[in-house]
Design a protein around this motif. Structure first.
Motif, PDB file in Angstrom:
ATOM      1  N   ILE A 160      18.610 -28.613 -85.408  1.00 40.66           N
ATOM      2  CA  ILE A 160      18.227 -29.162 -84.110  1.00 40.66           C
ATOM      3  C   ILE A 160      16.721 -29.369 -84.123  1.00 40.66           C
ATOM      4  O   ILE A 160      15.965 -28.394 -84.123  1.00 40.66           O
ATOM      5  CB  ILE A 160      18.585 -28.196 -82.970  1.00 40.66           C
ATOM      6  N   ALA A 161      16.327 -30.608 -84.176  1.00 44.46           N
ATOM      7  CA  ALA A 161      14.895 -30.889 -84.255  1.00 44.46           C
ATOM      8  C   ALA A 161      14.391 -31.470 -82.935  1.00 44.46           C
ATOM      9  O   ALA A 161      13.336 -32.093 -82.884  1.00 44.46           O
ATOM     10  CB  ALA A 161      14.612 -31.834 -85.418  1.00 44.46           C
ATOM     11  N   ASP A 162      15.135 -31.257 -81.867  1.00 50.17           N
ATOM     12  CA  ASP A 162      14.803 -31.864 -80.578  1.00 50.17           C
ATOM     13  C   ASP A 162      13.459 -31.410 -80.033  1.00 50.17           C
ATOM     14  O   ASP A 162      12.856 -32.059 -79.211  1.00 50.17           O
ATOM     15  CB  ASP A 162      15.869 -31.528 -79.534  1.00 50.17           C
ATOM     16  N   HIS A 163      13.040 -30.220 -80.469  1.00 45.59           N
ATOM     17  CA  HIS A 163      11.827 -29.661 -79.863  1.00 45.59           C
ATOM     18  C   HIS A 163      10.571 -29.998 -80.625  1.00 45.59           C
ATOM     19  O   HIS A 163       9.505 -29.493 -80.302  1.00 45.59           O
ATOM     20  CB  HIS A 163      11.970 -28.140 -79.741  1.00 45.59           C
ATOM     21  N   LEU A 164      10.709 -30.836 -81.643  1.00 42.37           N
ATOM     22  CA  LEU A 164       9.506 -31.246 -82.363  1.00 42.37           C
ATOM     23  C   LEU A 164       8.571 -31.972 -81.406  1.00 42.37           C
ATOM     24  O   LEU A 164       8.996 -32.898 -80.715  1.00 42.37           O
ATOM     25  CB  LEU A 164       9.875 -32.173 -83.523  1.00 42.37           C
ATOM     26  N   PRO A 165       7.325 -31.569 -81.332  1.00 43.53           N
ATOM     27  CA  PRO A 165       6.409 -32.212 -80.382  1.00 43.53           C
ATOM     28  C   PRO A 165       5.871 -33.528 -80.931  1.00 43.53           C
ATOM     29  O   PRO A 165       6.181 -33.909 -82.057  1.00 43.53           O
ATOM     30  CB  PRO A 165       5.289 -31.182 -80.266  1.00 43.53           C
ATOM     31  N   GLU A 166       5.060 -34.144 -80.132  1.00 42.64           N
ATOM     32  CA  GLU A 166       4.341 -35.329 -80.589  1.00 42.64           C
ATOM     33  C   GLU A 166       3.526 -34.950 -81.813  1.00 42.64           C
ATOM     34  O   GLU A 166       3.058 -33.804 -81.943  1.00 42.64           O
ATOM     35  CB  GLU A 166       3.370 -35.804 -79.488  1.00 42.64           C
ATOM     36  N   PHE A 167       3.351 -35.915 -82.702  1.00 40.14           N
ATOM     37  CA  PHE A 167       2.702 -35.589 -83.955  1.00 40.14           C
ATOM     38  C   PHE A 167       1.327 -34.968 -83.748  1.00 40.14           C
ATOM     39  O   PHE A 167       0.934 -34.033 -84.443  1.00 40.14           O
ATOM     40  CB  PHE A 167       2.587 -36.843 -84.830  1.00 40.14           C
TER      41      PHE A 167
END
Lengths: 727, 169
Positions: free
Chosen positions: A191-198
């Motif tokens: 689950i990579a949904d919580h990756l923030p803006e780069f």
């Protein structure tokens, strides 16, 4: 929790488990059918393996895995742990301890160590079935048993890890890999949904979650254990196989991500079917709309014939069982850093001193209400003190337990049969004393085995059973702990002790010594250093060190022995060294404290009959020798009108201490006097009085010995003078 | 080329040390300030029986039991008579990598002075009537000489413990 503290937890736990393993193996030597012990042994090995896996300690995992296989067979009754096999398992335990120790000190396992492991496994191989051999800890190769489980029998594990996990040195991949060793990981969705803006992305933070399907035979607890070191910061949800739809629905609801997406993941990983999900959600929705109490989804699913009711029942039972297991005593302990405890006890010591100061102030105020409040506070202070001290108390059984192995190994190497009996293992004493007690105990036990207990042939001649008996017993006795180490061996030969003491110049031919005095000679520094003549000498440290160690703990040691029957050493120690109940006295204006637990009574000296020409009084028909503190400490002559005698007892000895004034009971915090005063005998420490003045704590045992020694020198000077005159 | 000379001068000026000076009878002594902890008034000393005369007893220093040394006896002088200005200098001594706190009896504390290392002379090899290893150096302050003591040697815990042991035998 960071990696270091997690690792430290593992090492501490492993040490306990290794102790448990050793104890279990030794118990099995007596009775190899004991299922409870067998289970305990298996659990210990199993847990070490599991925890080691989490930290990627592969050498430990691969070695313990084989041992575990063997124990598993024993547990299933396919294998009996015969004594020769148990003799092999003990070194296996030592090898695991070695591997753990290497890991703890960050040493590589060298070739020798690994070779040793290999040879141990080699020697176990006759018991291990051939098919087990190729099985390694690979997670991708599943055993046949696992493969037979149907697809929907997989566990579903939903993992949301804390953002600091990587920073703390843990790695999710190692956990997933470890899960792989329990069975087969059939699906993982990251689950990579919580990756923030780069721009906001912090490479050291963990943003990932995992949905994992795991096929395995292990219990939920075992799966939970895989997350043992991360679960504080993580959100872990484990759904057993065949769980009802509700569990999945709840899971979906509780997770922050989009429900639709999670539902899809579940469907994709074959945890549930799409229809099941739809149906369950629909039913629940309808009920919510109808304002009816929401049915348990389990019931709904049973109604829909999705899950058999017995499965639900079984699941409920299982949950209960897990719940119960969590309430067993082993889970009620917490580990606390010993330094923190010491700090707490020091602070309470200060509290006790301050309380006494307040007592003094209040008594000068004549304010009844205040006095009452202070008295009740005082009783709480006492309770706090007692409670705090018990925190540091540990049962002596753990110390005794270590001797099982020592006795077993030493007996084997000596070719003797020795049975170790332990009594009073639950007796508690201060942790700080336990550590210092190890060496003297070890020395006495070794001596008893080496020189006390006879060889089998000699024992048969003496009509004794083949197996020698060595007993370690402990009990509480009036504020002291009494430890008795006894054997049924040859006993002390007083004639030989006498001869040796004369040869070493400790006594001369004409000395008249009682049996006790002869026994005590073996503690003399000059006694054990010479060549081995008696049955109690040799082996590095002498008995003088034993006595010194025990005296440093404010204790004493007595010997009782009968030739041909056996010897027993009685060690008497105070329960704690930190805070004691004392009795405040004064002589020539100097304040002294006598430990309360040594005092029998206080009497007016003048009221007693003196025995002519001696420092000895008649106390209800008994002769009690006494010393004057003023004399023994060379204090100035005081003006006391009526001297008092405090009758004390230590071990078998009884004596009177003559003082000027009795000031009453006092709780005292023992303050060490420091290295400068090391040589001062008779004073065990110092303590602060309520007035802020320093009082000296008497060490009764030392004081009496000191007085006896002084009398001896005085007498020998006298007798020396007489001899001079004779010439 | 100027560089080394300059830095040398800097080293010399930075080698100033602070000393606490005090008086025993008519003599002036100094201890490195860094080794001293505090100065307290003389009061309530508890005598410990059978001790040699340099060990006056123990005091309660805020809950800590601290031995008090009569420095005069240790330096081979007559024992200090307690007077109005008598005080106890609390010092910290290293022994076996542990810090030990000791109290020193002095007739009066004078002041804290700063002495440059180059103004400190070696102890005379004789004539001081004090064991040479007790003296770190001698400094001149106005008309007076100040004997700078080597606390670790004059108050060596091990040596003091040996002296106590010898006294008891």
């Amino acid at each position: 929790m960071n990696i270091d503290s997690a690792m430290q937890t593992f090492f501490a736990e492993a040490a306990d488990l290794l102790d448990a393993m050793e104890a279990a193996l030794l118990r099995l030597e007596d009775n190899n059918q004991d299922r409870e012990t067998l289970n305990e042994l298996f659990r210990a090995v199993h847990t070490i393996k599991g925890s080691a896996g989490i930290f990627g300690l592969d050498d430990i995992v691969s070695f313990t895995h084989r041992v575990e296989n063997l124990l598993d067979m024993a547990r299933d009754g396919k294998l009996v742990l015969e004594s020769n096999l148990l003799s092999l398992l003990l070194p296996c335990r030592d090898h695991i301890a070695q591997l753990v120790d290497n890991a703890q000190h960050q040493r590589e396992n060298d070739a020798e160590c690994l070779a040793q492991g290999q040879s141990l496994l080699q020697s176990l191989s006759p018991w291990l079935p051939a098919e087990q051999k190729p099985k390694t800890k690979s997670g991708t190769k599943a055993s046949n048993a696992v493969e037979q489980i149907a697809e929907q029998d997989a566990w579903h594990i939903s993992v949301r890890l804390g953002p600091d996990l990587l920073r703390n040195g843990m790695d999710p991949i190692s956990i997933i890999r470890f899960l792989g060793t329990m069975g087969t990981v059939t699906h993982i969705t990251t689950i990579a949904d919580h990756l923030p803006e780069f721009a906001e992305f912090d490479p050291e933070s963990l943003y990932l979650g995992f949905e994992i399907s795991l096929k395995t035979n292990v219990s939920q607890e075992d799966i939970e254990d895989a997350f043992m070191f991360v679960r504080e910061e993580a959100d872990i949800k484990i759904i057993p196989p065949r769980s009802d739809i509700q569990a999945y629905v709840n899971l979906i609801k509780s997770l922050p991500e989009n429900p639709q997406r999670l539902g899809e993941i579940l469907v994709k990983s074959h945890a549930i079917t799409y229809q099941e999900l739809e149906a369950a959600l629909e039913v629940q929705k309808q009920q919510a709309v109808a304002q009816k109490p929401v049915h348990k989804l389990g019931n709904i699913l049973v109604d829909n014939h999705v899950v058999a009711p017995e499965i639900i029942e079984a699941a409920v039972d299982k949950q209960k069982a897990i719940q119960e297991r969590k309430n067993t005593p082993e889970n009620r302990f917490i580990r606390v850093d010993a330094d923190r405890l010491d700090k707490l006890i020091n602070l309470i010591g200060e509290l006790v001193i301050n309380r006494q100061r307040i007592d003094l102030l209040v008594s000068s105020l004549a304010h009844p209400a205040l006095a009452e409040a202070v008295t009740s506070m005082g009783s709480f202070t006492e309770q706090i003190r007692d409670a705090a001290l018990t925190l540091r108390m540990v049962p002596i059984g753990d110390t005794f337990q270590k001797f099982k192995r020592v006795v077993r190994d030493t007996a084997k190497s000596l070719g003797k049969e020795i049975e170790l009996v332990i009594e009073g293992a639950e007796t508690e004493l201060d942790r700080s004393m336990v550590e210092k007690l190890n060496d003297p105990l070890m020395h006495i036990v070794r001596n008893a085995m080496d020189h006390g207990i006879e060889s089998v042939n000699v024992r048969r001649e003496r009509n004794k059973p083949d197996a020698g008996r060595l007993k370690l017993a402990a009990q509480h006795d009036a504020g002291n702990i009494v430890i008795v180490i006894s054997d049924d061996g040859g006993g002390l030969d007083t004639a030989r002790i006498r001869k040796k003491a004369i040869a070493n110049g400790l006594i001369d031919e004409t000395s008249q010594l009682t049996q006790q005095e002869l026994f005590q000679l073996i503690f003399h520094p000059g006694f054990s250093t010479a060549e081995q003549v008696t049955n109690l000498s040799g082996r590095g440290v002498g008995m003088d060190v034993v006595r010194r160690n025990i005296e440093e703990l404010q204790g004493g040691v007595d010997i009782d022995s009968e030739l041909g029957v056996g010897t027993s050493f009685t060690i008497r120690l105070p329960l704690t060294l930190a805070i004691i109940d004392g009795f405040h006295v004064a002589a020539s204006g100097v304040d002294f404290i006598i430990p309360q637990n040594t005092i029998l009574e206080c009497v007016d000296l003048q009221s007693l009959n003196h025995i002519q020409g001696q420092h000895c009084v008649n106390l209800r028909g008994d002769q009690v020798p006494y010393i004057r503190l003023r004399d023994i400490f060379n204090l100035p002559v005081s003006q006391a009108e009526r001297e008092k005698i405090v009758v004390v007892q230590f071990g078998e000895k009884r004596a009177g201490i003559v003082v000027d004034d009795l000031h009453g009971e006092i709780q005292t915090v023992v303050k060490p006097m420091g290295p400068i005063f090391q040589a001062l005998k008779g004073i065990g420490g110092s303590s602060l009085l309520g007035t802020g003045a320093v009082a000296l704590i008497l060490d009764v045992q030392q004081l009496i010995n000191f007085a006896i020694a002084r009398e001896h020198t005085r007498n020998s000077v006298l007798s020396g003078n007489l001899q001079e005159n004779d010439k | 080329m100027n560089q080394p000379a300059k830095s040398k001068k800097q080293v010399a000026t930075s080698h100033k040390k602070q000393y606490l000076t005090f008086r025993i009878a008519h003599e002036h002594y100094g201890l490195e300030l860094s080794q001293t902890r505090e100065i307290i008034e003389y009061s309530g000393i508890t005598e410990v029986p059978l001790m040699p005369s340099f060990l006056r007893g123990v005091i309660n220093l805020r809950g800590e039991v601290v031995p008090v040394i009569d420095l005069a006896v240790r330096l081979g002088r007559k024992s200090i008579q307690v007077q109005r200005r008598t005080c106890i200098i609390v010092v910290e001594i290293q022994n076996n990598e542990q810090n030990h706190v000791l109290g020193l009896l002095a007739d009066a504390v004078s002041e804290v002075i700063e002495i440059e290392e180059e103004n400190i002379e070696d102890a005379p090899s004789f004539g001081a009537q004090i064991r040479a290893d007790f003296i770190q150096g001698i400094a001149k302050q106005g008309e007076e000489f100040v004997v700078l003591l080597d606390a670790n040697s004059a108050l060596s815990i091990r040596e003091l413990a040996h002296l106590v042991e010898a006294q008891l035998q």
